[in-house]
Scaffold this motif. Structure first.
Motif, PDB file in Angstrom:
ATOM      1  N   GLN A  75       0.817  -1.215   0.000  1.00 56.01           N
ATOM      2  CA  GLN A  75       0.000   0.000   0.000  1.00 56.01           C
ATOM      3  C   GLN A  75       0.852   1.268   0.000  1.00 56.01           C
ATOM      4  O   GLN A  75       0.395   2.309  -0.458  1.00 56.01           O
ATOM      5  CB  GLN A  75      -0.928   0.025   1.212  1.00 56.01           C
ATOM      6  N   LEU A  76       2.058   1.189   0.509  1.00 60.33           N
ATOM      7  CA  LEU A  76       2.936   2.360   0.520  1.00 60.33           C
ATOM      8  C   LEU A  76       3.599   2.591  -0.836  1.00 60.33           C
ATOM      9  O   LEU A  76       3.997   3.709  -1.153  1.00 60.33           O
ATOM     10  CB  LEU A  76       4.019   2.210   1.595  1.00 60.33           C
ATOM     11  N   SER A  77       3.724   1.556  -1.610  1.00 61.33           N
ATOM     12  CA  SER A  77       4.464   1.665  -2.873  1.00 61.33           C
ATOM     13  C   SER A  77       3.572   1.773  -4.105  1.00 61.33           C
ATOM     14  O   SER A  77       4.077   1.845  -5.221  1.00 61.33           O
ATOM     15  CB  SER A  77       5.391   0.464  -3.026  1.00 61.33           C
ATOM     16  N   ALA A  78       2.276   1.804  -3.924  1.00 63.13           N
ATOM     17  CA  ALA A  78       1.365   1.848  -5.078  1.00 63.13           C
ATOM     18  C   ALA A  78       1.619   3.055  -5.969  1.00 63.13           C
ATOM     19  O   ALA A  78       1.508   2.976  -7.185  1.00 63.13           O
ATOM     20  CB  ALA A  78      -0.089   1.845  -4.603  1.00 63.13           C
ATOM     21  N   TYR A  79       2.006   4.172  -5.391  1.00 60.95           N
ATOM     22  CA  TYR A  79       2.157   5.403  -6.177  1.00 60.95           C
ATOM     23  C   TYR A  79       3.395   5.423  -7.059  1.00 60.95           C
ATOM     24  O   TYR A  79       3.515   6.294  -7.924  1.00 60.95           O
ATOM     25  CB  TYR A  79       2.103   6.631  -5.273  1.00 60.95           C
ATOM     26  N   PHE A  80       4.288   4.487  -6.918  1.00 62.53           N
ATOM     27  CA  PHE A  80       5.495   4.469  -7.751  1.00 62.53           C
ATOM     28  C   PHE A  80       5.206   4.150  -9.212  1.00 62.53           C
ATOM     29  O   PHE A  80       6.019   4.424 -10.079  1.00 62.53           O
ATOM     30  CB  PHE A  80       6.532   3.485  -7.203  1.00 62.53           C
ATOM     31  N   LYS A  81       4.066   3.581  -9.515  1.00 70.00           N
ATOM     32  CA  LYS A  81       3.753   3.263 -10.909  1.00 70.00           C
ATOM     33  C   LYS A  81       3.282   4.488 -11.692  1.00 70.00           C
ATOM     34  O   LYS A  81       3.139   4.427 -12.896  1.00 70.00           O
ATOM     35  CB  LYS A  81       2.730   2.147 -10.997  1.00 70.00           C
ATOM     36  N   TYR A  82       3.052   5.589 -10.999  1.00 66.57           N
ATOM     37  CA  TYR A  82       2.536   6.794 -11.645  1.00 66.57           C
ATOM     38  C   TYR A  82       3.613   7.861 -11.786  1.00 66.57           C
ATOM     39  O   TYR A  82       4.590   7.866 -11.042  1.00 66.57           O
ATOM     40  CB  TYR A  82       1.356   7.358 -10.839  1.00 66.57           C
ATOM     41  N   PRO A  83       3.400   8.800 -12.707  1.00 70.31           N
ATOM     42  CA  PRO A  83       4.363   9.894 -12.860  1.00 70.31           C
ATOM     43  C   PRO A  83       4.299  10.849 -11.666  1.00 70.31           C
ATOM     44  O   PRO A  83       3.324  10.863 -10.907  1.00 70.31           O
ATOM     45  CB  PRO A  83       3.927  10.581 -14.152  1.00 70.31           C
ATOM     46  N   TYR A  84       5.322  11.659 -11.560  1.00 70.74           N
ATOM     47  CA  TYR A  84       5.500  12.559 -10.419  1.00 70.74           C
ATOM     48  C   TYR A  84       4.269  13.430 -10.152  1.00 70.74           C
ATOM     49  O   TYR A  84       3.851  13.598  -9.007  1.00 70.74           O
ATOM     50  CB  TYR A  84       6.733  13.440 -10.651  1.00 70.74           C
ATOM     51  N   GLU A  85       3.660  13.990 -11.185  1.00 74.89           N
ATOM     52  CA  GLU A  85       2.527  14.895 -11.015  1.00 74.89           C
ATOM     53  C   GLU A  85       1.363  14.208 -10.315  1.00 74.89           C
ATOM     54  O   GLU A  85       0.711  14.787  -9.453  1.00 74.89           O
ATOM     55  CB  GLU A  85       2.053  15.444 -12.377  1.00 74.89           C
ATOM     56  N   LEU A  86       1.106  12.973 -10.684  1.00 76.18           N
ATOM     57  CA  LEU A  86       0.022  12.218 -10.059  1.00 76.18           C
ATOM     58  C   LEU A  86       0.424  11.751  -8.664  1.00 76.18           C
ATOM     59  O   LEU A  86      -0.399  11.749  -7.744  1.00 76.18           O
ATOM     60  CB  LEU A  86      -0.363  11.034 -10.946  1.00 76.18           C
ATOM     61  N   ARG A  87       1.670  11.402  -8.477  1.00 78.86           N
ATOM     62  CA  ARG A  87       2.157  10.998  -7.147  1.00 78.86           C
ATOM     63  C   ARG A  87       1.900  12.089  -6.122  1.00 78.86           C
ATOM     64  O   ARG A  87       1.528  11.816  -4.989  1.00 78.86           O
ATOM     65  CB  ARG A  87       3.660  10.732  -7.168  1.00 78.86           C
ATOM     66  N   ARG A  88       2.141  13.350  -6.537  1.00 81.63           N
ATOM     67  CA  ARG A  88       1.961  14.472  -5.626  1.00 81.63           C
ATOM     68  C   ARG A  88       0.533  14.556  -5.099  1.00 81.63           C
ATOM     69  O   ARG A  88       0.302  15.029  -3.994  1.00 81.63           O
ATOM     70  CB  ARG A  88       2.290  15.796  -6.338  1.00 81.63           C
ATOM     71  N   MET A  89      -0.418  14.100  -5.877  1.00 77.95           N
ATOM     72  CA  MET A  89      -1.820  14.165  -5.477  1.00 77.95           C
ATOM     73  C   MET A  89      -2.218  13.013  -4.558  1.00 77.95           C
ATOM     74  O   MET A  89      -3.127  13.176  -3.752  1.00 77.95           O
ATOM     75  CB  MET A  89      -2.724  14.148  -6.701  1.00 77.95           C
ATOM     76  N   ILE A  90      -1.573  11.862  -4.678  1.00 81.32           N
ATOM     77  CA  ILE A  90      -2.086  10.679  -3.984  1.00 81.32           C
ATOM     78  C   ILE A  90      -1.212  10.194  -2.833  1.00 81.32           C
ATOM     79  O   ILE A  90      -1.600   9.263  -2.141  1.00 81.32           O
ATOM     80  CB  ILE A  90      -2.326   9.510  -4.969  1.00 81.32           C
ATOM     81  N   TYR A  91      -0.048  10.799  -2.601  1.00 84.01           N
ATOM     82  CA  TYR A  91       0.840  10.260  -1.577  1.00 84.01           C
ATOM     83  C   TYR A  91       0.406  10.621  -0.157  1.00 84.01           C
ATOM     84  O   TYR A  91       0.889  10.053   0.817  1.00 84.01           O
ATOM     85  CB  TYR A  91       2.286  10.703  -1.810  1.00 84.01           C
ATOM     86  N   THR A  92      -0.525  11.560  -0.010  1.00 83.19           N
ATOM     87  CA  THR A  92      -0.931  11.984   1.322  1.00 83.19           C
ATOM     88  C   THR A  92      -2.424  12.266   1.379  1.00 83.19           C
ATOM     89  O   THR A  92      -3.048  12.548   0.357  1.00 83.19           O
ATOM     90  CB  THR A  92      -0.151  13.240   1.765  1.00 83.19           C
ATOM     91  N   THR A  93      -2.969  12.219   2.580  1.00 87.53           N
ATOM     92  CA  THR A  93      -4.373  12.556   2.807  1.00 87.53           C
ATOM     93  C   THR A  93      -4.502  13.963   3.379  1.00 87.53           C
ATOM     94  O   THR A  93      -5.545  14.331   3.899  1.00 87.53           O
ATOM     95  CB  THR A  93      -5.014  11.545   3.788  1.00 87.53           C
ATOM     96  N   ASN A  94      -3.470  14.773   3.283  1.00 90.24           N
ATOM     97  CA  ASN A  94      -3.481  16.109   3.890  1.00 90.24           C
ATOM     98  C   ASN A  94      -4.610  16.998   3.377  1.00 90.24           C
ATOM     99  O   ASN A  94      -5.145  17.806   4.127  1.00 90.24           O
ATOM    100  CB  ASN A  94      -2.136  16.812   3.683  1.00 90.24           C
TER     101      ASN A  94
END
Length: 190
Positions: free
Chosen positions: A103-122
């Motif tokens: 669950q922590l590594s799921a965002y690595f399959k996406y590009p940086y722009e999308l990672r920025r949106m999904i890496y946190t619940t802030n």
């Protein structure tokens, strides 16, 4: 989640969660195709609870090699290095990353722009904080409807400030269309 589904949400591509026990299983039961990304910020907070103050700076430096890595392979190598260096001194900290890695590594399959949106619940936490700010000054509400009206009006005020798009929204949208092509219906993005 069932209520969200009952209100018409048929599919969710990616869900960012804070690590609440059993939540990922509940998501899988209602939205089996949804990808669950655990909040990196929450994971870091949990991890650092076990690390001594004198080691925190060095530990965090090594931990950045995990969650800020450009690829999944480099992140896994960083996690191996973290475990090698700190695993015997802070086994709980490293184990929490190992145990939650899918669950922590799921965002690595996406590009940086999308990672920025999904890496946190802030973002959602910020919204909740603003709702708490409105309700904390009132100790009693005459009815449940009064509370709902107050939350509705607060939401209207809060969302007025949500005028802009993410800087890279066009790029993010095109990436979502690529990754989830088979799940996007024509007209969904209009």
């Amino acid at each position: 989640l069932n209520e969200i589904r009952n209100r018409g949400t048929e599919d969710i591509f990616i869900i960012s969660v804070d690590g609440l026990t059993g939540f990922a299983d509940a998501i899988s039961a209602v939205y089996p195709k949804a990808e669950v990304q655990r909040c990196i910020v929450h994971q870091i907070r949990y991890t650092t609870k076990f690390v001594s103050y004198k080691d925190i700076k060095a530990f965090m430096n090594d931990l950045k090699g995990v969650y800020q890595a450009p690829t999944l392979e480099q992140a896994e190598e960083g996690l191996d290095r973290l475990e090698e260096k700190w695993g015997s001194k802070y086994p709980s900290s490293v184990a929490s990353w190992r145990n939650n890695w899918p669950q922590l590594s799921a965002y690595f399959k996406y590009p940086y722009e999308l990672r920025r949106m999904i890496y946190t619940t802030n973002q959602i936490e910020n919204y909740n904080r603003q709702l708490r700010k409105v309700t904390k000054t009132r100790t009693i509400f005459p009815s449940d409807d009064a509370l709902l009206k107050l939350l509705y009006l607060a939401t209207m005020d809060i969302t007025e400030k949500w005028t802009g798009r993410d800087r890279d929204w066009s790029k993010i949208l095109s990436q979502l269309c690529i990754y989830f092509e088979e799940r996007i219906e024509p007209g969904d993005l209009e």
